[in-house]
Each structure stands twice: as structure tokens, then as C-alpha cells.
Design a protein around this motif. Structure first.
Motif, PDB file in Angstrom:
ATOM      1  N   GLU A 112     -32.545  16.066  -6.866  1.00  0.00           N
ATOM      2  CA  GLU A 112     -33.754  15.236  -6.919  1.00  0.00           C
ATOM      3  C   GLU A 112     -33.986  14.692  -8.331  1.00  0.00           C
ATOM      4  N   PRO A 113     -33.925  13.357  -8.507  1.00  0.00           N
ATOM      5  CA  PRO A 113     -34.172  12.784  -9.838  1.00  0.00           C
ATOM      6  C   PRO A 113     -35.676  12.614 -10.110  1.00  0.00           C
ATOM      7  N   TYR A 114     -36.108  12.983 -11.318  1.00  0.00           N
ATOM      8  CA  TYR A 114     -37.487  12.761 -11.749  1.00  0.00           C
ATOM      9  C   TYR A 114     -37.446  12.106 -13.131  1.00  0.00           C
ATOM     10  N   GLN A 115     -38.607  11.938 -13.759  1.00  0.00           N
ATOM     11  CA  GLN A 115     -38.680  11.185 -15.012  1.00  0.00           C
ATOM     12  C   GLN A 115     -37.870  11.820 -16.134  1.00  0.00           C
ATOM     13  N   ASP A 116     -37.893  13.168 -16.207  1.00  0.00           N
ATOM     14  CA  ASP A 116     -37.256  13.852 -17.335  1.00  0.00           C
ATOM     15  C   ASP A 116     -35.826  14.309 -17.060  1.00  0.00           C
ATOM     16  N   PRO A 135     -28.963  16.304 -16.738  1.00  0.00           N
ATOM     17  CA  PRO A 135     -29.557  15.115 -17.352  1.00  0.00           C
ATOM     18  C   PRO A 135     -29.455  13.903 -16.420  1.00  0.00           C
ATOM     19  N   LEU A 136     -30.413  12.989 -16.533  1.00  0.00           N
ATOM     20  CA  LEU A 136     -30.406  11.794 -15.678  1.00  0.00           C
ATOM     21  C   LEU A 136     -29.139  10.958 -15.883  1.00  0.00           C
ATOM     22  N   SER A 137     -28.552  11.061 -17.087  1.00  0.00           N
ATOM     23  CA  SER A 137     -27.316  10.296 -17.357  1.00  0.00           C
ATOM     24  C   SER A 137     -26.168  10.741 -16.453  1.00  0.00           C
ATOM     25  N   LEU A 138     -26.188  12.018 -16.029  1.00  0.00           N
ATOM     26  CA  LEU A 138     -25.131  12.529 -15.142  1.00  0.00           C
ATOM     27  C   LEU A 138     -25.474  12.299 -13.661  1.00  0.00           C
ATOM     28  N   HIS A 139     -26.767  12.151 -13.375  1.00  0.00           N
ATOM     29  CA  HIS A 139     -27.218  12.077 -11.977  1.00  0.00           C
ATOM     30  C   HIS A 139     -26.524  10.955 -11.195  1.00  0.00           C
ATOM     31  N   GLU A 140     -26.476   9.755 -11.790  1.00  0.00           N
ATOM     32  CA  GLU A 140     -25.900   8.607 -11.073  1.00  0.00           C
ATOM     33  C   GLU A 140     -24.421   8.832 -10.744  1.00  0.00           C
ATOM     34  N   SER A 141     -23.684   9.429 -11.682  1.00  0.00           N
ATOM     35  CA  SER A 141     -22.251   9.718 -11.449  1.00  0.00           C
ATOM     36  C   SER A 141     -22.085  10.735 -10.326  1.00  0.00           C
ATOM     37  N   VAL A 142     -22.984  11.732 -10.287  1.00  0.00           N
ATOM     38  CA  VAL A 142     -22.928  12.769  -9.239  1.00  0.00           C
ATOM     39  C   VAL A 142     -23.171  12.138  -7.875  1.00  0.00           C
ATOM     40  N   VAL A 143     -24.195  11.274  -7.786  1.00  0.00           N
ATOM     41  CA  VAL A 143     -24.498  10.599  -6.519  1.00  0.00           C
ATOM     42  C   VAL A 143     -23.311   9.741  -6.085  1.00  0.00           C
ATOM     43  N   SER A 144     -22.714   9.010  -7.026  1.00  0.00           N
ATOM     44  CA  SER A 144     -21.549   8.175  -6.710  1.00  0.00           C
ATOM     45  C   SER A 144     -20.397   9.022  -6.190  1.00  0.00           C
ATOM     46  N   ARG A 145     -20.183  10.174  -6.829  1.00  0.00           N
ATOM     47  CA  ARG A 145     -19.103  11.081  -6.408  1.00  0.00           C
ATOM     48  C   ARG A 145     -19.329  11.548  -4.965  1.00  0.00           C
ATOM     49  N   GLY A 186     -34.404   7.068  -8.936  1.00  0.00           N
ATOM     50  CA  GLY A 186     -32.983   7.078  -8.571  1.00  0.00           C
ATOM     51  C   GLY A 186     -32.794   7.597  -7.159  1.00  0.00           C
ATOM     52  N   GLU A 187     -31.557   7.754  -6.754  1.00  0.00           N
ATOM     53  CA  GLU A 187     -31.286   8.182  -5.379  1.00  0.00           C
ATOM     54  C   GLU A 187     -31.351   9.704  -5.243  1.00  0.00           C
ATOM     55  N   ARG A 188     -32.061  10.116  -4.210  1.00  0.00           N
ATOM     56  CA  ARG A 188     -32.224  11.551  -3.923  1.00  0.00           C
ATOM     57  C   ARG A 188     -31.214  11.933  -2.855  1.00  0.00           C
ATOM     58  N   VAL A 189     -30.519  13.055  -3.049  1.00  0.00           N
ATOM     59  CA  VAL A 189     -29.460  13.473  -2.124  1.00  0.00           C
ATOM     60  C   VAL A 189     -29.792  14.843  -1.523  1.00  0.00           C
ATOM     61  N   VAL A 190     -29.612  14.959  -0.206  1.00  0.00           N
ATOM     62  CA  VAL A 190     -29.701  16.267   0.439  1.00  0.00           C
ATOM     63  C   VAL A 190     -28.400  16.510   1.202  1.00  0.00           C
ATOM     64  N   LEU A 191     -27.787  17.648   0.949  1.00  0.00           N
ATOM     65  CA  LEU A 191     -26.552  18.049   1.626  1.00  0.00           C
ATOM     66  C   LEU A 191     -26.866  19.213   2.551  1.00  0.00           C
ATOM     67  N   ARG A 192     -26.603  19.047   3.848  1.00  0.00           N
ATOM     68  CA  ARG A 192     -26.795  20.140   4.819  1.00  0.00           C
ATOM     69  C   ARG A 192     -25.426  20.769   5.068  1.00  0.00           C
ATOM     70  N   LEU A 193     -25.286  22.058   4.778  1.00  0.00           N
ATOM     71  CA  LEU A 193     -23.996  22.745   4.883  1.00  0.00           C
ATOM     72  C   LEU A 193     -23.896  23.507   6.201  1.00  0.00           C
ATOM     73  N   LEU A 194     -22.863  23.202   6.973  1.00  0.00           N
ATOM     74  CA  LEU A 194     -22.600  23.941   8.214  1.00  0.00           C
ATOM     75  C   LEU A 194     -21.254  24.622   8.063  1.00  0.00           C
ATOM     76  N   ASP A 195     -21.238  25.934   8.197  1.00  0.00           N
ATOM     77  CA  ASP A 195     -19.999  26.696   8.017  1.00  0.00           C
ATOM     78  C   ASP A 195     -19.224  26.741   9.327  1.00  0.00           C
ATOM     79  N   ARG A 196     -18.129  25.969   9.390  1.00  0.00           N
ATOM     80  CA  ARG A 196     -17.312  25.901  10.601  1.00  0.00           C
ATOM     81  C   ARG A 196     -16.557  27.199  10.869  1.00  0.00           C
TER      82      ARG A 196
END
Length: 469
Positions: A112-116, A135-145, A186-196
Motif C-alpha cells: 500500500e503506497p502512502y505519502q511517506d 521507499p516510494l522510489s522502489l514501490h513502482e518497480s515492485v508493482v511493475s515486477r 500510486g497503485e495498491r496491490v493485493v496478492l491472495r495466496l492459495l497453496d496448491r
């Protein structure tokens, strides 16, 4: 030579003439011979049990690798994304976060991205916990990945996107549902993990008390009719229905499910995934299933009147239909079906039983202690007299939470002839509940109080999960 990546072996020590390795029991002698030949060294191999080896491999993988399956085409082989030269911070962060979440049996990861800064939280046993911030500088790269792994549009940042990643970490196979939504920062990401690779729970594992367990087994054995599991999202409804399927699965029965998406893979059960893009909805899929000569049908969710109507028709024509509904308790399911446009006489004819449930955290067995509850605590649960409650103090095994694992609290409403006749006159949930209670029906609160007194969970957990009136 990279043993971990190429051969899935764990190197411990390498000397001038020997290499010391860890390997799982039953590892191929031919591959060991190949390593001897290519390295020109003698091998000292220590064989471990599958479980031990897998745990050690998973620990190493946290620094080394994660394998992701391409979702572009069916049947494509696993590709190792870390065999690429890309060792960027975003790649490392995504890999290590997935591995940490897998190790802790986390159900959801929130980024979840916030101001700080951007905050990462894990949902563990149904409760969100802070994990770390980046840091927010890494957030965008993580979302892209994450978008690249889920085959989403990296350039599109204005609209929500949904995707899926299949991952293998050590011996575990995860199916990850990805949801990306734009926010102010910025973009907020939620990952739901299902263990197959996790084993499916049986009815005995769900936490049903003896009386309710018998009722559910009886409902699962019905030759036809509808059995509903109700509760909010994430209350374990699908797990309960699968446990019922496991109970009745046999070569003599044709069992077909339609889900969005299938949460478990079961041998001997044909599973269909809905795909609205091509017109495969619950309703159209259910119609098609009826032409496949089924004995038992499981519908992921009854969302609309059309699906409800076909499910009722299927039940009346000699099929057992298992499905889920979003209602607060078991008696409300009858009112919900009426709201969807099902006639009272059809509800009475087709509905056999309703299981309502919630999930509560279990007290950690490592740090569990007993205590005398205060008058206020007893009053909150409607109890009086002398009782002993239990709680967890918090330890390393439960990450200081005092809880470890979850169990269900249930209410099981069986519809006998008298209740069916009553439904013809009224679909009011309160009136149905009152009559059912006269016939011995126990609601979720009563079930939960039994589990508090048995030392399975705490009163705080019960009140968090169930609205106490």
C-alpha cells in the motif's frame, strides 16, 4: 557448478577433491554420477527425508531462487525467472516477500503506497500484521515486477487490473491472485495466496463439534436437494463444501464443480472455471453440467436469480447441489433465496440444509494459560457462574500473537418436514430461527461459547468474528 539451480541439491562444503551435498532420499543415482563426472570430484552425499530437505531447500531459496510458471498457455513448463541476469532490488524484494509469506502460511499480501512510504502487510490467520515498509522510489518497480509476472499491462496505471501468478517455492506450489487498483499515491496491490500443495481438510478437521459433524455428514449423503454454506468472504465456505465432496467422493458418483476459480484440485472431481469473457458464467456452466449426467454438482456461489433457479431445478430433478451464499446466519439463507425470486414452495421442496460459519483464531498451544474471567467478560457472552477461560501469552511459535491456526464456529440447520411446511407460510429468518431453536438448533454463538470453554479460542476472538446481541 550451481547445484541449487541445476540439480536441486544443497552444497554444504567443497574441497579440492570432494564435494559434500544434501539430497532428498531416493535422489537419482544417474544425476549424482553426472555431477561426479562434470566436477571431477568425489561426492559425499547426506540423504534427508523429503520434508527435512524441502524445509532446508526453502530456506536456501529465500536467498537464491523462486520459480514461476507462465500462465500464457496451458501445459507450459516451469521457467526459472532468476536464471535471468536481472538481480534488481524489485526482483529480490518480490521473491523474498513471497518466500517469507509462504513460510508463514500467509493468506494475503498487501502493498500500500502512502505519502511517506509504501507499507507491506501480511494477513495471518485472518488478521493483518505490519511486515515492513519500502521507499516510494522502489514501490513502482515492485508493482511493475508483479504486473509482468501476472501478465498485466505495465503501462496502464489508471484502471484496476486482475491477474494470476503460479509459483513454486521449494516443495510448495502457490496460485496467487493479483489485484491492482490505482490510489492517490500510486497503485495498491493485493496478492491472495492459495497453496496448491496443501492437503485438503476432511469434515473431522474443520472444528465441527460431534453433534454438528453428524448433521453435516448426513447432509452430504443426501441423494438430492440443495445444501448451502453461508458466511462472509474468507469464512471457509469452499473448504467446508470440499470436505463434503471428499466425504462422498467415489467411483460410482459423477461429481462436477463450477467455480471462480477452483480453489483445490481433487482427483476424481471434474472442475470448471467460470470465464465471463467468453460467456461461461455460473448459470451457463450449470446448464451445461446438467447435460453431463452428474450425481453431485458444486456451484462456487449463487449470485443471481438465474443461477438459483437452475440450482433448484437441478435439485428437484434428482441431483445433490452444494453451493455458497452470502448471508449472516443459516436461517437468513431462506430469506435470501426468496429475495432472488425463488418461490417458497420450491425452497421448501429443494433445500435440505444450511451450514453457516465463521473462522476464529485458535489459542497457541505453546503459550496457552488459563485464567478466571471477569464478570464483564462473562456477561458479554451471556454466561454466569464459575468458568475458566484460556489465552495465549505470545511466544516465538505464534509471532507474539498468542494465536496459531484457525478453526470454524458453525451452525447447522437441517430442514425437516415441519420446518419445510413453516417455510411455505413465512420466509422470515427470525421466525424460522425461533422454531428451529425449539427443535434443538444451536447457533454460532452457542457453538463459539463451547469452544471458548474448551480452551480452543478466546472470548475476544469470538466477539470479533460473531455479532453478539
Amino acid at each position: 557448478m550451481d547445484f541449487l539451480k541445476t540439480y536441486k541439491l544443497i552444497p554444504i562444503e567443497e574441497k579440492e577433491s570432494t564435494i559434500k551435498l544434501l539430497a532428498p532420499k531416493g535422489y537419482s543415482e544417474l544425476l549424482l554420477e553426472e555431477i561426479r563426472f562434470l566436477s571431477g570430484k568425489d561426492l559425499e552425499v547426506i540423504f534427508l527425508d523429503e520434508e527435512e530437505f524441502s524445509a532446508e531447500l526453502q530456506r536456501r531459496l529465500a536467498q537464491e531462487e523462486i520459480i514461476v510458471e507462465s500462465t500464457e498457455g496451458e501445459g507450459e513448463s516451469l521457467k526459472d525467472i532468476l536464471l535471468e541476469e536481472d538481480k534488481s532490488p524489485a526482483v529480490s524484494f518480490v521473491n523474498s516477500t513471497l518466500i517469507k509469506a509462504s513460510t508463514l502460511s500467509v493468506s494475503d499480501i498487501h502493498i500500500e503506497p502512502y505519502q511517506d512510504a509504501s507499507y507491506v502487510r501480511f494477513r495471518l490467520d485472518g488478521v493483518l500484521h505490519d511486515y515492513m515498509s519500502i521507499p516510494l522510489s522502489l514501490h513502482e518497480s515492485v508493482v511493475s515486477r508483479i504486473k509482468i509476472l501476472a501478465n498485466l499491462n505495465v503501462a496502464e496505471k489508471r484502471i484496476p487490473q486482475d491477474g494470476r501468478i503460479r509459483v513454486r517455492i521449494g516443495g510448495r506450489e502457490l496460485d496467487i491472485r493479483v489485484s491492482v487498483v490505482p490510489t492517490v499515491f500510486g497503485e495498491r496491490v493485493v496478492l491472495r495466496l492459495l497453496d496448491r500443495s496443501s492437503t485438503m481438510l476432511t469434515l473431522e478437521d474443520l472444528g465441527l463439534l460431534a453433534e454438528d459433524l453428524l448433521k453435516v455428514k448426513k447432509l452430504a449423503q443426501k441423494p438430492y436437494g440443495i445444501v448451502l454454506a453461508t458466511g462472509p468472504t474468507g469464512s471457509g465456505k469452499s473448504t467446508t463444501l470440499y470436505a463434503m465432496l471428499l466425504q462422498i467422493k467415489s467411483p460410482e458418483k459423477n461429481i462436477i464443480t463450477i467455480e471462480d476459480p477452483p480453489e483445490y484440485q481433487v482427483k476424481g472431481v471434474s472442475q470448471i472455471q467460470v470465464n465471463p469473457k467468453v460467456g461461461l458464467t455460473f448459470a451457463t456452466g450449470l446448464r451445461a453440467i446438467l447435460r453431463q449426467d452428474p450425481d453431485v454438482i458444486m456451484v462456487g456461489e449463487i449470485r443471481d436469480g438465474e443461477t438459483a433457479e437452475i440450482a433448484v431445478h437441478a435439485a428437484l430433478t434428482g441431483h445433490l447441489v452444494l453451493s455458497t451464499l452470502h448471508t449472516n446466519d443459516a436461517p437468513s439463507a431462506i430469506a435470501r433465496l426468496a429475495d432472488l425470486g425463488i418461490e417458497p414452495f420450491l425452497i421448501a421442496s429443494s433445500l435440505e440444509g444450511v451450514i453457516a460459519q465463521r473462522l476464529v483464531r485458535k489459542i497457541c498451544p505453546n503459550c496457552k494459560v488459563s485464567y478466571r474471567p471477569s464478570e464483564e467478560e462473562l456477561r458479554e457472552l451471556g454466561l454466569s457462574g464459575d468458568h475458566t477461560f484460556y489465552r495465549g501469552l505470545g511466544c516465538d511459535a505464534c509471532m507474539g500473537t498468542g494465536y496459531r491456526g484457525r478453526t470454524g464456529v458453525f451452525e447447522v440447520l437441517e430442514l425437516d418436514e415441519e420446518l419445510k411446511q413453516f417455510i411455505l407460510r413465512t420466509q422470515d429468518a427470525n421466525a424460522i430461527k425461533k422454531l428451529a431453536k425449539e427443535k434443538g438448533f444451536k447457533d454460532m454463538l452457542e457453538d463459539g461459547i463451547s469452544k471458548v470453554l474448551m480452551g480452543i479460542t478466546t472470548p475476544e476472538e469470538l466477539i470479533r468474528a460473531i455479532k453478539v446481541e
